[in-house]
Design a protein around this motif. Structure first.
Motif, PDB file in Angstrom:
ATOM      1  N   UNK A 259     -12.739  41.414  36.300  1.00  0.00           N
ATOM      2  CA  UNK A 259     -13.354  41.288  34.987  1.00  0.00           C
ATOM      3  C   UNK A 259     -14.711  41.989  34.970  1.00  0.00           C
ATOM      4  N   UNK A 260     -14.999  42.681  33.852  1.00  0.00           N
ATOM      5  CA  UNK A 260     -16.304  43.306  33.615  1.00  0.00           C
ATOM      6  C   UNK A 260     -16.979  42.608  32.436  1.00  0.00           C
ATOM      7  N   UNK A 261     -18.304  42.421  32.535  1.00  0.00           N
ATOM      8  CA  UNK A 261     -19.078  41.861  31.431  1.00  0.00           C
ATOM      9  C   UNK A 261     -20.394  42.638  31.291  1.00  0.00           C
ATOM     10  N   UNK A 262     -20.806  42.855  30.037  1.00  0.00           N
ATOM     11  CA  UNK A 262     -22.076  43.509  29.743  1.00  0.00           C
ATOM     12  C   UNK A 262     -23.016  42.507  29.089  1.00  0.00           C
ATOM     13  N   UNK A 309     -21.848  43.496  34.854  1.00  0.00           N
ATOM     14  CA  UNK A 309     -21.462  42.530  35.886  1.00  0.00           C
ATOM     15  C   UNK A 309     -19.990  42.694  36.232  1.00  0.00           C
ATOM     16  N   UNK A 310     -19.701  42.871  37.523  1.00  0.00           N
ATOM     17  CA  UNK A 310     -18.330  43.000  38.017  1.00  0.00           C
ATOM     18  C   UNK A 310     -17.956  41.736  38.783  1.00  0.00           C
ATOM     19  N   UNK A 318     -24.025  42.476  39.785  1.00  0.00           N
ATOM     20  CA  UNK A 318     -24.382  43.285  38.632  1.00  0.00           C
ATOM     21  C   UNK A 318     -25.300  44.435  38.977  1.00  0.00           C
ATOM     22  N   UNK A 319     -25.463  45.337  38.011  1.00  0.00           N
ATOM     23  CA  UNK A 319     -26.342  46.499  38.122  1.00  0.00           C
ATOM     24  C   UNK A 319     -27.106  46.645  36.810  1.00  0.00           C
ATOM     25  N   UNK A 320     -28.423  46.929  36.908  1.00  0.00           N
ATOM     26  CA  UNK A 320     -29.279  47.055  35.728  1.00  0.00           C
ATOM     27  C   UNK A 320     -29.507  48.523  35.390  1.00  0.00           C
TER      28      UNK A 320
END
Length: 391
Positions: A259-262, A309-310, A318-320
């Motif tokens: 799942x991916x979330x932004x 967020x992975x 996550x990565x910013x």
């Protein structure tokens, strides 16, 4: 699941009636593991084109051979045949069991009475046999069976131990995700295999399998699982007001991302979840990649920090990314600056040349006040020269 297919010796049969047939047979013996697949091939040459049939004896204790058809043995038998100038046929048995052990026979004939039960064919069916032996999987003890953890910067060792090899061991090799790991292949006969990991993280995660070179070859797998590795090609992205802003993230490691979330980081440091398809946000995710599209961009509302967020079965990482939005005419300012510089430079040159011209004219006037030589003096010199020449 392995699949065996091979070709062997050509056999040719002739008769007085000019019916001929021959075929290429598969190996005389195949040793396979339970749940593997096996494939036997038969090729027939004859005129007219011969027919191919498959027959088999199930088990070592049976002596009765029965014909095999496509879909036999609970749909585990698949037969494919083609008849052109010559005839070709293959039989594939999937998900092998111990009961599949036995003798298999390819029969071929091109006699027109070959299937007539009341007549004896002029040419008998010619045959080629192969023996299939199905054995149970040997026991390979793995340590650890499954490695699940987050980032571990200490060295970890994977270990396999083959307790009952099906034949003598002629070597080993370690594989990761189905590919050989360099410098791990050897010809040792040991039943123990070891492989050292420098860390358990996204980079080193994957399906590690220890392969023993035996007959048949055997292997087992150790699953090394870690948090996903999340990255982006650009930590900072630029966009123009009114255009489409695009932010992308990629993942690596094993298991795969589920799942991916932004989300967006507010001024107070709180992550505000972005729902797909709402307002001006569109999210497209496929496997190890996700993309956030923002349209239209505005300076006040959209500029800031975004987080992708992975999540896999181990956890979330996550990565910013920082998004900067420029004004609609921001791209014109550099061009206008260059034009202004050119105009100023031309004006300076023009003013300099304008001031410099009167000085240059006055200097020329002073040089022009010097007396000029008269034509009379030149004629006098020429006259003297002519007088000397006459003497």
């Amino acid at each position: 699941m392995g699949t065996a297919a091979a070709l062997g010796v050509l056999m040719l049969l002739q008769s007085a009636a000019a019916y001929t047939a021959g075929f290429i047979k598969s190996p005389l013996s195949e040793v396979k593991l339970m749940e593997d697949n096996v494939e036997l091939n038969c090729e027939v040459i004859g005129k007219p084109t011969p027919e191919i049939q498959w027959w088999g004896i199930e088990g070592n204790d049976s002596e009765v051979m029965s014909q095999l058809y496509d879909g036999a043995r609970q749909q585990r038998v698949k037969i494919n045949s083609s008849y052109n100038i010559d005839a070709k046929s293959s039989i594939k048995i999937t998900n092998l069991s111990i009961e599949d052990t036995g003798t298999y026979e390819c029969r071929a004939s091109n006699d027109p009475d070959r299937n007539d039960l009341q007549k004896r064919p002029k040419i008998k069916w010619i045959r080629s046999q192969a023996t299939l032996i199905v054995i149970e999987h040997p026991i390979i003890v793995t340590n650890p069976p499954i490695l699940e953890s987050g980032d571990i910067l200490t060295e970890t060792t994977l270990r396999c131990n083959l307790t009952n090899p099906p034949s003598s061991i002629e070597g080993h090799v370690w594989q990761k995700d189905g590919l050989d790991i360099p410098d791990t292949s050897d010809k040792a006969t040991s039943t123990i295999m070891e492989y050292k990991l420098s860390a358990v993280d996204a980079k080193h995660s994957g399906a590690y399998s220890c392969h023993y070179f035996t007959t048949p070859a055997v292997n087992n797998t150790i699953h090394v699982k870690a948090l996903p590795g999340v990255s982006s090609d650009k930590k900072s992205e630029y966009g123009n007001e009114g255009d489409v802003g695009v932010l992308t993230c990629k993942s690596s490691g094993y298991p795969l991302v589920e799942n991916w979330m932004w989300s967006r980081l507010s001024a107070g440091g709180v992550q505000e979840l972005i729902a797909n398809g709402t307002n001006k946000f569109q999210i497209k995710s496929s496997g190890n990649k996700t993309e956030l599209r923002i349209h239209p961009l505005t300076i006040d509302a959209d500029q800031g920090n975004y987080i992708c967020n992975a999540t896999n079965e181990i956890g979330t990482r996550g990565e910013t990314l920082h998004l900067r939005v420029r004004g609609r005419f921001a791209a014109l300012w550099p061009f206008l600056g260059i034009v202004a510089e050119v105009i100023v430079l031309v004006a300076i040159i023009f003013i300099y040349e304008k001031r410099r011209k009167p000085d240059e004219i006055s200097d020329d006037d002073e040089q022009g006040s010097a007396p000029l030589k008269s034509n009379a003096s030149m004629n006098h010199k020429d006259k003297n020269v002519r007088q000397r020449n006459s003497n």
